[in-house]
Design a protein around this motif. Structure first.
Motif, PDB file in Angstrom:
ATOM      1  N   UNK A  89       8.760  11.012  32.615  1.00 43.17           N
ATOM      2  CA  UNK A  89       7.565  11.377  33.369  1.00 43.17           C
ATOM      3  C   UNK A  89       6.646  10.164  33.514  1.00 43.17           C
ATOM      4  N   UNK A  90       5.609  10.320  34.315  1.00 45.35           N
ATOM      5  CA  UNK A  90       4.628   9.250  34.480  1.00 45.35           C
ATOM      6  C   UNK A  90       3.884   8.957  33.185  1.00 45.35           C
ATOM      7  N   UNK A  91       3.882   9.930  32.272  1.00 45.13           N
ATOM      8  CA  UNK A  91       3.236   9.756  30.964  1.00 45.13           C
ATOM      9  C   UNK A  91       4.219   9.253  29.910  1.00 45.13           C
ATOM     10  N   UNK A  92       5.384   8.778  30.341  1.00 46.92           N
ATOM     11  CA  UNK A  92       6.442   8.255  29.468  1.00 46.92           C
ATOM     12  C   UNK A  92       6.997   9.289  28.488  1.00 46.92           C
ATOM     13  N   UNK A  93       7.144  10.506  28.950  1.00 43.15           N
ATOM     14  CA  UNK A  93       7.779  11.560  28.161  1.00 43.15           C
ATOM     15  C   UNK A  93       9.173  11.813  28.730  1.00 43.15           C
ATOM     16  N   UNK A  94      10.160  11.905  27.855  1.00 38.07           N
ATOM     17  CA  UNK A  94      11.518  12.217  28.284  1.00 38.07           C
ATOM     18  C   UNK A  94      11.622  13.704  28.592  1.00 38.07           C
ATOM     19  N   UNK A  95      12.111  14.045  29.775  1.00 34.27           N
ATOM     20  CA  UNK A  95      12.266  15.431  30.195  1.00 34.27           C
ATOM     21  C   UNK A  95      13.675  15.649  30.733  1.00 34.27           C
ATOM     22  N   UNK A  96      14.037  16.910  30.814  1.00 33.14           N
ATOM     23  CA  UNK A  96      15.330  17.294  31.359  1.00 33.14           C
ATOM     24  C   UNK A  96      15.145  18.601  32.110  1.00 33.14           C
ATOM     25  N   UNK A  97      15.646  18.665  33.332  1.00 28.01           N
ATOM     26  CA  UNK A  97      15.540  19.885  34.132  1.00 28.01           C
ATOM     27  C   UNK A  97      16.897  20.189  34.757  1.00 28.01           C
ATOM     28  N   UNK A  98      17.304  21.439  34.665  1.00 25.19           N
ATOM     29  CA  UNK A  98      18.550  21.862  35.290  1.00 25.19           C
ATOM     30  C   UNK A  98      18.276  22.065  36.776  1.00 25.19           C
ATOM     31  N   UNK A  99      19.003  21.314  37.583  1.00 26.35           N
ATOM     32  CA  UNK A  99      18.742  21.268  39.019  1.00 26.35           C
ATOM     33  C   UNK A  99      19.922  21.826  39.804  1.00 26.35           C
ATOM     34  N   UNK A 100      19.595  22.560  40.865  1.00 23.41           N
ATOM     35  CA  UNK A 100      20.596  23.044  41.806  1.00 23.41           C
ATOM     36  C   UNK A 100      20.442  22.239  43.086  1.00 23.41           C
ATOM     37  N   UNK A 101      21.508  21.578  43.473  1.00 24.73           N
ATOM     38  CA  UNK A 101      21.513  20.837  44.729  1.00 24.73           C
ATOM     39  C   UNK A 101      22.489  21.541  45.665  1.00 24.73           C
ATOM     40  N   UNK A 102      21.967  21.961  46.808  1.00 25.97           N
ATOM     41  CA  UNK A 102      22.801  22.571  47.842  1.00 25.97           C
ATOM     42  C   UNK A 102      23.193  21.444  48.790  1.00 25.97           C
ATOM     43  N   UNK A 103      24.384  20.913  48.605  1.00 19.27           N
ATOM     44  CA  UNK A 103      24.894  19.780  49.391  1.00 19.27           C
ATOM     45  C   UNK A 103      25.586  20.333  50.630  1.00 19.27           C
ATOM     46  N   UNK A 104      25.029  20.042  51.779  1.00 21.75           N
ATOM     47  CA  UNK A 104      25.559  20.526  53.049  1.00 21.75           C
ATOM     48  C   UNK A 104      25.497  19.387  54.063  1.00 21.75           C
ATOM     49  N   UNK A 105      26.449  18.459  53.986  1.00 18.89           N
ATOM     50  CA  UNK A 105      26.385  17.266  54.839  1.00 18.89           C
ATOM     51  C   UNK A 105      26.492  17.599  56.322  1.00 18.89           C
ATOM     52  N   UNK A 106      25.853  16.778  57.117  1.00 18.74           N
ATOM     53  CA  UNK A 106      25.857  16.970  58.568  1.00 18.74           C
ATOM     54  C   UNK A 106      27.265  16.981  59.150  1.00 18.74           C
ATOM     55  N   UNK A 107      28.195  16.299  58.504  1.00 23.68           N
ATOM     56  CA  UNK A 107      29.563  16.192  59.027  1.00 23.68           C
ATOM     57  C   UNK A 107      30.463  17.360  58.619  1.00 23.68           C
ATOM     58  N   UNK A 108      29.962  18.293  57.822  1.00 21.81           N
ATOM     59  CA  UNK A 108      30.785  19.442  57.433  1.00 21.81           C
ATOM     60  C   UNK A 108      30.852  20.448  58.583  1.00 21.81           C
ATOM     61  N   UNK A 109      31.827  21.336  58.512  1.00 17.69           N
ATOM     62  CA  UNK A 109      32.030  22.323  59.577  1.00 17.69           C
ATOM     63  C   UNK A 109      30.853  23.306  59.623  1.00 17.69           C
ATOM     64  N   UNK A 110      30.491  23.717  60.794  1.00 16.24           N
ATOM     65  CA  UNK A 110      29.348  24.614  60.995  1.00 16.24           C
ATOM     66  C   UNK A 110      29.526  25.922  60.222  1.00 16.24           C
ATOM     67  N   UNK A 111      30.708  26.489  60.256  1.00 13.63           N
ATOM     68  CA  UNK A 111      30.951  27.741  59.534  1.00 13.63           C
ATOM     69  C   UNK A 111      30.699  27.568  58.040  1.00 13.63           C
ATOM     70  N   UNK A 112      31.152  26.476  57.494  1.00 12.30           N
ATOM     71  CA  UNK A 112      30.945  26.202  56.079  1.00 12.30           C
ATOM     72  C   UNK A 112      29.455  26.095  55.760  1.00 12.30           C
ATOM     73  N   UNK A 113      28.711  25.405  56.611  1.00  4.39           N
ATOM     74  CA  UNK A 113      27.260  25.276  56.401  1.00  4.39           C
ATOM     75  C   UNK A 113      26.579  26.640  56.437  1.00  4.39           C
ATOM     76  N   UNK A 114      27.013  27.489  57.346  1.00  4.16           N
ATOM     77  CA  UNK A 114      26.419  28.823  57.459  1.00  4.16           C
ATOM     78  C   UNK A 114      26.706  29.677  56.222  1.00  4.16           C
ATOM     79  N   UNK A 115      27.931  29.616  55.729  1.00  2.00           N
ATOM     80  CA  UNK A 115      28.302  30.380  54.531  1.00  2.00           C
ATOM     81  C   UNK A 115      27.489  29.907  53.329  1.00  2.00           C
TER      82      UNK A 115
END
Length: 110
Positions: free
Chosen positions: A47-73
């Motif tokens: 953190x900006x206060x020099x504290x070590x933190x950990x957060x469980x993150x969900x990333x929804x990766x949907x690249x522009x080059x993937x198929x439209x149907x896949x992005x919709x699903x």
């Protein structure tokens, strides 16, 4: 689309032990340029206060080059996926690598 039981088990292990991390760079390189994915990552940061933190993150990766149907699903099933993995602390939607830069993830986690 539902969450596989093995996925749920791994998520619970991650929450309890926090032992599945690769480096963030290794993780981002492993994503394919043309396939959508939900990714759960235990993001460690200072953190900006020099504290070590950990957060469980969900990333929804949907690249522009993937198929439209896949992005919709993936777009239509994200909320269910998130509900089934109770404990997600940070959520991010990314369509190209710049949107999931370490600085962008950190700004959402703080």
């Amino acid at each position: 689309m539902s969450v596989d039981d093995e996925c749920k088990l791994r998520f619970l292990e991650l929450k309890a032990r926090r032992n599945y991390n690769e480096t963030y760079d290794d993780f981002t390189v492993s994503l394919l340029d043309d396939e959508c994915r939900y990714v759960v990552y235990d993001f460690d940061f200072m953190t900006n206060e020099n504290c070590q933190k950990s957060k469980i993150s969900l990333i929804a990766w949907s690249p522009n080059t993937s198929r439209m149907r896949s992005k919709m699903v993936y777009a239509s099933s994200k909320d269910r996926f998130k509900r089934e993995l109770n404990g997600i602390q940070v959520e991010l939607q990314a369509t190209d690598p710049s949107e999931m830069s370490i600085d962008n993830v950190k700004s959402r986690a703080i």
